[in-house]
Write an enzyme that holds these catalytic residues in place. Structure first.
Site, PDB file in Angstrom:
ATOM      1  N   GLY A  54       0.860  -1.184   0.000  1.00  0.00           N
ATOM      2  CA  GLY A  54       0.000   0.000   0.000  1.00  0.00           C
ATOM      3  C   GLY A  54       0.884   1.217   0.000  1.00  0.00           C
ATOM      4  N   CYS A  81       5.447  -5.892   1.730  1.00  0.00           N
ATOM      5  CA  CYS A  81       5.735  -4.457   1.687  1.00  0.00           C
ATOM      6  C   CYS A  81       4.986  -3.713   2.799  1.00  0.00           C
ATOM      7  CB  CYS A  81       5.418  -3.903   0.301  1.00  0.00           C
ATOM      8  SG  CYS A  81       6.163  -2.300   0.019  1.00  0.00           S
ATOM      9  N   TYR A  82       4.012  -2.894   2.480  1.00  0.00           N
ATOM     10  CA  TYR A  82       3.262  -2.230   3.542  1.00  0.00           C
ATOM     11  C   TYR A  82       2.637  -3.270   4.487  1.00  0.00           C
ATOM     12  CZ  TYR A  82      -0.394   0.443   5.925  1.00  0.00           C
ATOM     13  OH  TYR A  82      -1.204   1.010   6.879  1.00  0.00           O
ATOM     14  N   HIS A 168       8.612  -7.515  -3.063  1.00  0.00           N
ATOM     15  CA  HIS A 168       7.399  -7.978  -3.744  1.00  0.00           C
ATOM     16  C   HIS A 168       7.636  -9.323  -4.439  1.00  0.00           C
ATOM     17  CE1 HIS A 168       4.816  -4.436  -3.292  1.00  0.00           C
ATOM     18  NE2 HIS A 168       5.943  -3.750  -3.280  1.00  0.00           N
ATOM     19  N   GLU A 170       5.500 -11.183  -5.729  1.00  0.00           N
ATOM     20  CA  GLU A 170       4.518 -11.420  -6.797  1.00  0.00           C
ATOM     21  C   GLU A 170       4.957 -10.893  -8.155  1.00  0.00           C
ATOM     22  OE1 GLU A 170       4.405  -9.262  -4.413  1.00  0.00           O
ATOM     23  OE2 GLU A 170       3.267  -7.453  -4.871  1.00  0.00           O
ATOM     24  N   ASP A 226     -16.652 -12.039 -22.439  1.00  0.00           N
ATOM     25  CA  ASP A 226     -17.277 -12.264 -21.134  1.00  0.00           C
ATOM     26  C   ASP A 226     -18.746 -12.667 -21.255  1.00  0.00           C
ATOM     27  OD1 ASP A 226     -14.819 -11.446 -20.312  1.00  0.00           O
ATOM     28  OD2 ASP A 226     -15.443  -9.450 -19.694  1.00  0.00           O
ATOM     29  N   LYS A 366      -9.694 -12.603 -16.302  1.00  0.00           N
ATOM     30  CA  LYS A 366      -9.929 -12.739 -17.739  1.00  0.00           C
ATOM     31  C   LYS A 366      -9.343 -14.039 -18.322  1.00  0.00           C
ATOM     32  CE  LYS A 366     -11.442 -10.365 -21.344  1.00  0.00           C
ATOM     33  NZ  LYS A 366     -12.650  -9.520 -21.327  1.00  0.00           N
TER      34      LYS A 366
END
Ligand code: XMP
Length: 508
Positions: A54, A81-82, A168, A170, A226, A366
């Site tokens: 964040g 992180c945050y 991070h 990710e 979609d 998606k």
């Protein structure tokens, strides 16, 4: 079903974290920190929780906090992180600005052996982006990684299964990021990794079979991925009770309307109603050049068309919408400024009286939606389709919209797409735009005065920002040559080399 909670503190990577978790066949859901309570978390039975990053400092009075009771639930936690700083803070540690300033970008980290870093070499590269750091670890924790500027690049309380990483894992720049996430999911949380798309389809179909028994269901097809996948999924559950309505507003790409009709009324044998509304849309749009006005007219006309459909088929009980997970997450985040009034078929519920709305894809990203589409037997040409705006070519025809101008654009657009696909170049989105500029050219020995077509191709993950795609010159050349040769009235082709921001993807 085992699941992981991604507790979002306003970081830019919340969706990325959830996707990384799902890539390991573990279901992950994102919740904003202020929209869930400790009690709800306890009851939901999560196998583990990831606190996201964040933009704030934990001491900022406006910074997002969480109930410290979360630390005593016995559920494994990983702070990023945050999120790492917040866990340290909630557990009684101290956070402060790093003496050597911010650390940003690729950074070498040294890790200590342990569950979280099993299989990770002692030294590797991670992605850092922080100013504050954990200056005093809370009781029970010890540092398990460090960088030159940050002695507490990761912390662990193995007994309570609570971990934090300042970097991070990710993002792909963190060399062993996936390994670290896997260690958390499988070794710390004890996940089995058995979330499979086939099970998801089977379970969803079974649920809707029961929930929609005896109901008449309507799905408005846009021709996009979609709504097509949502319709195919619900069709499997309710069969003939589903009616799909496809409004052809005359602003579709070349052969698109026929393609959609062929798949749904042909292959799938659905109750399929194609409303040929080109005439009424074009007459409403005649003479209109202002982009927002075009969008409003199209949005309203959709509603009018559906009023007529209702007169024909009556009020169905249920409406199917192709809402997907990023839409759900974004709408929970408060409003950003309106740049363009995007619309799909959002006006429908006010026209028809539905007992309910179902959104069968609201848990999926998606790429997961595409996978469901493939498994349900939708053709690849539909499933891997690039996004296409609800107002269609209207936002790609600058100036007045007429049938003639729409045809010019359709032909140029089809050639551009064909040349890119032939060359194996697949930007995230690519199309032609008909500008309102006329230019002088020469063909044979004669002067021409014709349309200028612009080509647009962008590379992006999320369409919030986008870079223009570096298409090879020879592919651009082939497209330009064919467009000026084959589309009469076009004598000039230009390529748009603007990113978003400052431009947007579409021209209007
Ligand atoms: P912009 O032009 O805002 O586009 O950068 C970002 C993405 O959104 C699509 N787009 C729309 N999609 N209704 C839609 O369903 C709309 O009115 C609309 N306008 C833009 C655009 O094609 C791109 O993928």
């Amino acid at each position: 079903m085992e699941k992981i909670l991604v507790l979002d503190f306003g970081g830019q990577y919340d969706q990325l974290i959830a996707r990384r978790v799902r890539e390991q066949q573990v279901y992950a859901e994102i919740k904003a920190y202020n929209r869930v309570t400790v009690d709800e978390i306890r009851r939901a039975g999560y196998k583990g929780i990831v606190f996201t990053g964040g933009p704030n400092s934990v001491y900022d009075p406006a910074s997002p906090h969480f109930d410290p009771e979360i630390l005593s639930l016995g559920i494994p936690l990983l702070g990023i992180c945050y999120g790492h700083q917040l866990i340290a803070y909630l557990a009684g540690g101290v956070i402060g600005p790093a003496a050597s300033g911010s650390e940003y970008g690729k950074t070498e980290v040294t890790v200590k052996p342990g569950v979280l870093f099993a299989g990770v070499p002692e030294k590797s590269v991670v992605w850092m982006s922080h100013t504050d750091y954990v200056s005093t670890l809370p009781a029970g924790f010890h540092a398990v990684a460090s960088t030159d500027a940050c002695p507490s690049a990761a912390m662990a309380d193995e007994g309570r299964k609570i971990y934090g990483v300042q970097f991070h894992p990710e993002v792909t720049h963190s060399e062993y990021g996936t390994k670290i996430l896997c260690n958390f999911l499988f070794s710390v949380c004890g996940c089995a990794g058995d979330w499979k798309m086939d099970d998801y389809i089977e379970k969803t179909v079974a649920e809707y079979k029961t929930a929609l028994a005896g109901k008449n269901v309507l799905c408005a097809l846009s021709g996009g991925v979609d709504s097509a996948v949502a319709a195919a999924l619900i069709h499997r559950a309710v069969g003939d009770k589903l009616t799909c309505v496809f409004v052809d507003h005359g602003l579709l790409r070349k052969n698109e309307g026929d393609g959609v009709e062929k798949v749904f009324s042909g292959g799938f044998g659905m109750n399929f109603l194609r409303v040929d509304a080109e005439e009424r849309f074009l007459s409403k749009l005649a003479g209109v050049v202002e982009p927002e006005k075009k969008r409003k007219i199209i949005g309203e006309e959709f509603i009018r068309v559906f009023e007529d459909v209702r007169d024909k088929i009556g009020d169905p009980d249920i409406l199917v919408q192709g809402t997907i997970y990023p839409d759900v997450v974004e709408s929970g985040k408060g409003d950003a400024a309106t740049i363009k009034s995007h619309h799909n078929v959002g006006g429908l519920p006010s026209v028809m009286k539905f007992q309910g709305i179902v959104e069968p894809l609201r848990d999926l990203f998606k790429d997961e939606v595409r996978e469901v589409g493939r498994k349900l037997g939708l053709p690849e040409s539909l499933v891997s389709r690039q996004p296409f705006p609800g107002p269609g070519l209207a936002v790609r025809i600058i100036g007045e919209i007429t049938r003639e101008r729409a045809d010019v654009l359709r032909d140029a657009d089809a050639i551009f797409r064909c040349e890119l696909e032939k060359a194996g170049v697949r930007p995230s989105q690519y199309f032609a735009v008909l500008t309102d500029t006329a230019s002088v050219g020469v063909m044979g020995d004669a002067r021409t005065y014709g349309h200028v077509v612009a080509l647009r191709a962008v590379t992006t993950d999320d369409f919030m920002t986008a870079d223009w795609t570096r298409i090879p010159y020879d592919v651009l050349e082939a497209a330009s040559r064919r467009i000026t040769n084959e589309v009469k009235t076009v004598n000039r082709v230009v390529y748009d080399i603007t990113s978003k921001p400052p431009a947007t993807v579409e021209w209007e």
